[in-house]
Design a protein around this motif. Structure first.
Motif, PDB file in Angstrom:
ATOM      1  N   MET A   1       6.224 -13.964  12.060  1.00  0.00           N
ATOM      2  CA  MET A   1       7.291 -13.991  13.040  1.00  0.00           C
ATOM      3  C   MET A   1       7.973 -15.365  12.998  1.00  0.00           C
ATOM      4  SD  MET A   1       7.166 -12.975  17.024  1.00  0.00           S
ATOM      5  CE  MET A   1       6.787 -14.397  17.994  1.00  0.00           C
ATOM      6  N   ASN A   2       9.288 -15.354  12.971  1.00  0.00           N
ATOM      7  CA  ASN A   2      10.044 -16.603  12.978  1.00  0.00           C
ATOM      8  C   ASN A   2      10.095 -17.157  14.389  1.00  0.00           C
ATOM      9  OD1 ASN A   2      10.587 -16.348  10.278  1.00  0.00           O
ATOM     10  ND2 ASN A   2      12.525 -15.335  10.589  1.00  0.00           N
ATOM     11  N   MET A   3       9.900 -18.446  14.489  1.00  0.00           N
ATOM     12  CA  MET A   3       9.935 -19.118  15.790  1.00  0.00           C
ATOM     13  C   MET A   3      10.990 -20.210  15.748  1.00  0.00           C
ATOM     14  SD  MET A   3       7.535 -17.541  17.440  1.00  0.00           S
ATOM     15  CE  MET A   3       7.331 -18.557  18.879  1.00  0.00           C
ATOM     16  N   LEU A   4      11.654 -20.393  16.858  1.00  0.00           N
ATOM     17  CA  LEU A   4      12.588 -21.502  16.982  1.00  0.00           C
ATOM     18  C   LEU A   4      11.807 -22.771  17.272  1.00  0.00           C
ATOM     19  CD1 LEU A   4      15.329 -19.819  19.196  1.00  0.00           C
ATOM     20  CD2 LEU A   4      15.353 -20.162  16.718  1.00  0.00           C
ATOM     21  N   ALA A   5      12.320 -23.892  16.802  1.00  0.00           N
ATOM     22  CA  ALA A   5      11.659 -25.174  17.036  1.00  0.00           C
ATOM     23  C   ALA A   5      11.564 -25.449  18.531  1.00  0.00           C
ATOM     24  CB  ALA A   5      12.428 -26.301  16.353  1.00  0.00           C
ATOM     25  N   LYS A   6      10.423 -25.958  18.934  1.00  0.00           N
ATOM     26  CA  LYS A   6      10.241 -26.401  20.318  1.00  0.00           C
ATOM     27  C   LYS A   6       9.943 -27.890  20.261  1.00  0.00           C
ATOM     28  CE  LYS A   6       8.894 -22.028  22.156  1.00  0.00           C
ATOM     29  NZ  LYS A   6       8.169 -21.308  23.153  1.00  0.00           N
ATOM     30  N   THR A   7      10.863 -28.673  20.742  1.00  0.00           N
ATOM     31  CA  THR A   7      10.698 -30.121  20.703  1.00  0.00           C
ATOM     32  C   THR A   7       9.637 -30.540  21.713  1.00  0.00           C
ATOM     33  OG1 THR A   7      12.512 -30.365  22.250  1.00  0.00           O
ATOM     34  CG2 THR A   7      13.061 -30.513  19.923  1.00  0.00           C
ATOM     35  N   SER A   8       8.980 -31.627  21.419  1.00  0.00           N
ATOM     36  CA  SER A   8       7.875 -32.091  22.263  1.00  0.00           C
ATOM     37  C   SER A   8       8.328 -33.047  23.367  1.00  0.00           C
ATOM     38  CB  SER A   8       6.817 -32.774  21.394  1.00  0.00           C
ATOM     39  OG  SER A   8       7.399 -33.867  20.706  1.00  0.00           O
ATOM     40  N   ILE A   9       9.615 -33.358  23.394  1.00  0.00           N
ATOM     41  CA  ILE A   9      10.137 -34.243  24.436  1.00  0.00           C
ATOM     42  C   ILE A   9      11.358 -33.596  25.076  1.00  0.00           C
ATOM     43  CG2 ILE A   9       9.285 -36.334  23.301  1.00  0.00           C
ATOM     44  CD1 ILE A   9      12.160 -36.919  22.409  1.00  0.00           C
ATOM     45  N   GLN A  10      11.693 -34.033  26.252  1.00  0.00           N
ATOM     46  CA  GLN A  10      12.890 -33.563  26.940  1.00  0.00           C
ATOM     47  C   GLN A  10      14.094 -34.377  26.462  1.00  0.00           C
ATOM     48  OE1 GLN A  10      13.130 -30.914  29.151  1.00  0.00           O
ATOM     49  NE2 GLN A  10      11.085 -30.576  28.331  1.00  0.00           N
ATOM     50  N   ASP A  42       5.798 -34.768   8.655  1.00  0.00           N
ATOM     51  CA  ASP A  42       4.853 -35.880   8.817  1.00  0.00           C
ATOM     52  C   ASP A  42       5.523 -37.189   9.222  1.00  0.00           C
ATOM     53  OD1 ASP A  42       2.684 -34.283   8.146  1.00  0.00           O
ATOM     54  OD2 ASP A  42       2.811 -34.776   6.013  1.00  0.00           O
ATOM     55  N   GLN A  43       6.836 -37.171   9.411  1.00  0.00           N
ATOM     56  CA  GLN A  43       7.551 -38.421   9.694  1.00  0.00           C
ATOM     57  C   GLN A  43       7.488 -38.789  11.175  1.00  0.00           C
ATOM     58  OE1 GLN A  43       8.561 -40.239   7.061  1.00  0.00           O
ATOM     59  NE2 GLN A  43       7.560 -38.489   6.069  1.00  0.00           N
ATOM     60  N   PRO A  44       7.277 -40.078  11.460  1.00  0.00           N
ATOM     61  CA  PRO A  44       7.321 -40.535  12.851  1.00  0.00           C
ATOM     62  C   PRO A  44       8.676 -40.213  13.470  1.00  0.00           C
ATOM     63  CG  PRO A  44       6.515 -42.281  11.400  1.00  0.00           C
ATOM     64  CD  PRO A  44       7.019 -41.174  10.517  1.00  0.00           C
ATOM     65  N   GLY A  45       8.646 -39.657  14.664  1.00  0.00           N
ATOM     66  CA  GLY A  45       9.870 -39.349  15.377  1.00  0.00           C
ATOM     67  C   GLY A  45      10.424 -37.958  15.124  1.00  0.00           C
ATOM     68  N   PHE A  46       9.867 -37.232  14.153  1.00  0.00           N
ATOM     69  CA  PHE A  46      10.328 -35.871  13.873  1.00  0.00           C
ATOM     70  C   PHE A  46       9.833 -34.938  14.964  1.00  0.00           C
ATOM     71  CE2 PHE A  46       9.546 -31.684  11.929  1.00  0.00           C
ATOM     72  CZ  PHE A  46      10.826 -31.371  11.519  1.00  0.00           C
ATOM     73  N   LEU A  47      10.737 -34.102  15.509  1.00  0.00           N
ATOM     74  CA  LEU A  47      10.398 -33.224  16.627  1.00  0.00           C
ATOM     75  C   LEU A  47      10.367 -31.744  16.261  1.00  0.00           C
ATOM     76  CD1 LEU A  47      12.650 -34.917  19.324  1.00  0.00           C
ATOM     77  CD2 LEU A  47      10.206 -35.312  18.902  1.00  0.00           C
ATOM     78  N   GLY A  48      11.040 -31.350  15.193  1.00  0.00           N
ATOM     79  CA  GLY A  48      11.072 -29.941  14.809  1.00  0.00           C
ATOM     80  C   GLY A  48      12.281 -29.634  13.960  1.00  0.00           C
ATOM     81  N   MET A  49      12.332 -28.366  13.460  1.00  0.00           N
ATOM     82  CA  MET A  49      13.405 -27.983  12.555  1.00  0.00           C
ATOM     83  C   MET A  49      13.684 -26.494  12.692  1.00  0.00           C
ATOM     84  SD  MET A  49      13.628 -28.531   8.406  1.00  0.00           S
ATOM     85  CE  MET A  49      12.012 -27.855   8.103  1.00  0.00           C
ATOM     86  N   ASP A  64      13.522 -38.131  17.629  1.00  0.00           N
ATOM     87  CA  ASP A  64      13.443 -38.874  18.889  1.00  0.00           C
ATOM     88  C   ASP A  64      14.410 -40.044  18.966  1.00  0.00           C
ATOM     89  OD1 ASP A  64      12.211 -40.728  17.171  1.00  0.00           O
ATOM     90  OD2 ASP A  64      10.405 -40.914  18.384  1.00  0.00           O
ATOM     91  N   SER A  65      14.930 -40.512  17.814  1.00  0.00           N
ATOM     92  CA  SER A  65      15.811 -41.683  17.836  1.00  0.00           C
ATOM     93  C   SER A  65      16.655 -41.756  16.567  1.00  0.00           C
ATOM     94  CB  SER A  65      14.984 -42.973  17.940  1.00  0.00           C
ATOM     95  OG  SER A  65      14.252 -43.179  16.741  1.00  0.00           O
ATOM     96  N   LEU A  66      17.718 -42.530  16.649  1.00  0.00           N
ATOM     97  CA  LEU A  66      18.544 -42.785  15.470  1.00  0.00           C
ATOM     98  C   LEU A  66      17.766 -43.573  14.420  1.00  0.00           C
ATOM     99  CD1 LEU A  66      21.936 -43.641  17.211  1.00  0.00           C
ATOM    100  CD2 LEU A  66      21.361 -41.548  15.942  1.00  0.00           C
ATOM    101  N   GLU A  67      16.869 -44.430  14.860  1.00  0.00           N
ATOM    102  CA  GLU A  67      16.052 -45.218  13.924  1.00  0.00           C
ATOM    103  C   GLU A  67      15.145 -44.302  13.099  1.00  0.00           C
ATOM    104  OE1 GLU A  67      17.643 -47.621  17.091  1.00  0.00           O
ATOM    105  OE2 GLU A  67      16.296 -45.895  17.256  1.00  0.00           O
ATOM    106  N   SER A  68      14.574 -43.286  13.717  1.00  0.00           N
ATOM    107  CA  SER A  68      13.728 -42.332  12.988  1.00  0.00           C
ATOM    108  C   SER A  68      14.535 -41.574  11.944  1.00  0.00           C
ATOM    109  CB  SER A  68      13.077 -41.341  13.954  1.00  0.00           C
ATOM    110  OG  SER A  68      12.189 -41.995  14.821  1.00  0.00           O
ATOM    111  N   ILE A  69      15.754 -41.218  12.294  1.00  0.00           N
ATOM    112  CA  ILE A  69      16.645 -40.532  11.348  1.00  0.00           C
ATOM    113  C   ILE A  69      16.924 -41.440  10.163  1.00  0.00           C
ATOM    114  CG2 ILE A  69      18.979 -39.625  11.016  1.00  0.00           C
ATOM    115  CD1 ILE A  69      18.844 -38.796  14.045  1.00  0.00           C
ATOM    116  N   GLN A  70      17.223 -42.697  10.414  1.00  0.00           N
ATOM    117  CA  GLN A  70      17.517 -43.642   9.337  1.00  0.00           C
ATOM    118  C   GLN A  70      16.313 -43.838   8.428  1.00  0.00           C
ATOM    119  OE1 GLN A  70      20.555 -44.851   8.607  1.00  0.00           O
ATOM    120  NE2 GLN A  70      19.640 -45.739   6.775  1.00  0.00           N
ATOM    121  N   ARG A  71      15.130 -43.949   9.013  1.00  0.00           N
ATOM    122  CA  ARG A  71      13.910 -44.099   8.187  1.00  0.00           C
ATOM    123  C   ARG A  71      13.733 -42.892   7.274  1.00  0.00           C
ATOM    124  NH1 ARG A  71      11.745 -46.284  12.991  1.00  0.00           N
ATOM    125  NH2 ARG A  71      10.743 -44.307  13.474  1.00  0.00           N
TER     126      ARG A  71
END
Length: 111
Positions: A1-10, A42-49, A64-71
């Motif tokens: 079953m396909n599931m939508l990403a559920k982020t761990s933060i608000q 496995d990347q720090p700051g990744f919340l889902g896809m 979780d942040s622009l810095e995580s995206i840049q990394r």
């Protein structure tokens, strides 16, 4: 079953929206896509896809942040995939980075 990403933060958090039109054939794309999905998880700051492909491919990664995206953008293995995508796998693509201000939804619960 396909599931939508559920982020761990608000919210607020960030979404990277990658839309693409593929070239013909696989040329190693499937294998690399699987590898990138494992690596990004496995990347720090990744919340889902969330991802879908039907003519136009759309992948949304939540961070979780622009810095995580840049990394993530600068990881060597990801940079290799980016180069191969430009040379071989995509006719065109766009990357959009957005700040998610609100999130709501509903999940069907079978009886």
């Amino acid at each position: 079953m396909n599931m939508l990403a559920k982020t761990s933060i608000q919210p607020p958090y960030y979404a990277v929206i990658f839309t693409s039109v593929r070239t013909e054939g696989d040329g190693g794309y499937g294998e690399m896509a699987e590898r990138m999905a494992k690596l990004v998880a496995d990347q720090p700051g990744f919340l889902g896809m969330d991802s879908a492909r039907a003519g136009i491919g759309i992948t949304v990664c939540y961070w979780d942040s622009l810095e995580s995206i840049q990394r993530w953008k600068e990881i060597e293995e990801h940079r290799v995939a980016q180069t191969l995508g430009q040379r071989e796998w995509y006719k065109s693509y766009r990357v959009r980075i957005c700040k998610v201000e609100m999130e709501y939804g509903w999940d069907f619960a079978a009886p």
